[in-house]
Design a protein around this motif. Structure first.
Motif, PDB file in Angstrom:
ATOM      1  N   ALA A 162     -28.170 -38.371  -0.879  1.00  0.00           N
ATOM      2  CA  ALA A 162     -29.416 -38.750  -1.534  1.00  0.00           C
ATOM      3  C   ALA A 162     -29.958 -37.635  -2.427  1.00  0.00           C
ATOM      4  O   ALA A 162     -30.953 -37.824  -3.124  1.00  0.00           O
ATOM      5  N   GLY A 163     -29.325 -36.471  -2.386  1.00  0.00           N
ATOM      6  CA  GLY A 163     -29.751 -35.362  -3.232  1.00  0.00           C
ATOM      7  C   GLY A 163     -30.745 -34.434  -2.568  1.00  0.00           C
ATOM      8  O   GLY A 163     -31.281 -33.542  -3.222  1.00  0.00           O
ATOM      9  N   LEU A 164     -31.003 -34.632  -1.281  1.00  0.00           N
ATOM     10  CA  LEU A 164     -31.929 -33.751  -0.569  1.00  0.00           C
ATOM     11  C   LEU A 164     -31.192 -32.486  -0.135  1.00  0.00           C
ATOM     12  O   LEU A 164     -30.074 -32.553   0.380  1.00  0.00           O
ATOM     13  N   LYS A 165     -31.822 -31.348  -0.352  1.00  0.00           N
ATOM     14  CA  LYS A 165     -31.191 -30.078   0.009  1.00  0.00           C
ATOM     15  C   LYS A 165     -31.358 -29.850   1.504  1.00  0.00           C
ATOM     16  O   LYS A 165     -32.452 -29.835   2.032  1.00  0.00           O
ATOM     17  N   VAL A 166     -30.233 -29.691   2.186  1.00  0.00           N
ATOM     18  CA  VAL A 166     -30.216 -29.420   3.625  1.00  0.00           C
ATOM     19  C   VAL A 166     -29.577 -28.043   3.788  1.00  0.00           C
ATOM     20  O   VAL A 166     -28.400 -27.927   4.117  1.00  0.00           O
TER      21      VAL A 166
END
Length: 149
Positions: A24-28
């Motif tokens: 989803a493009g979320l930085k983890v």
């Protein structure tokens, strides 16, 4: 004695959650998706993996030991790294123990409780101890081939 990696239900659930966030493009943190061709099936296999950055270079560290992605990457020598919509084709070079030891030592504490116990060496251990660790925890240097997949 360091513990062996076990693919438990909780670890699988964590991988699915991390893969969903990264897609989803979320930085983890430093997590990317590594997709590499299976050495037996030839089918693409995707797993979340931390990309370690040190001294301007990027590395993939086998924190949990010689697991499937390591075996597949050794056979294929190339893969893709994905973060959201960004995808890059990479090639890798497995580092010799002398080269890999400082990288491994530099990142050993970064994984926190998730990676604790998988190493016999500690932050205070010598580089020679980390050279021995690289036999069970290989380090691959990432070489970018192209920025689009």
């Amino acid at each position: 004695m360091a513990k062996a990696y076990r693919h438990t239900f909780l670890r699988q659930a964590g991988n699915v959650l991390a893969m969903t966030f990264v897609r989803a493009g979320l930085k983890v943190g430093p997590i990317h998706l590594l997709t590499v061709r299976g050495r037996k099936s030839g089918q693409p296999r995707t797993t979340p993996i931390a990309v370690v950055e040190q001294n301007g270079e990027r590395y993939l560290v086998a924190t949990f030991g010689i697991v499937d992605w390591v075996r597949n990457l050794r056979a294929a020598k190339e893969a893709t790294l994905t973060l959201g919509r960004r995808c890059e084709t990479i090639s890798v070079v497995e580092l010799e123990p002398e080269e890999a030891a400082p990288i491994l030592k530099g990142c050993i504490g970064a994984g926190g409780p998730i990676t604790q116990g998988y190493f016999e060496a500690t932050v205070e251990s010598s580089l020679q101890d980390f050279e021995r660790e690289t036999l069970r925890h290989p380090v691959f240097q990432v070489m970018t081939e192209s920025s689009t997949c």
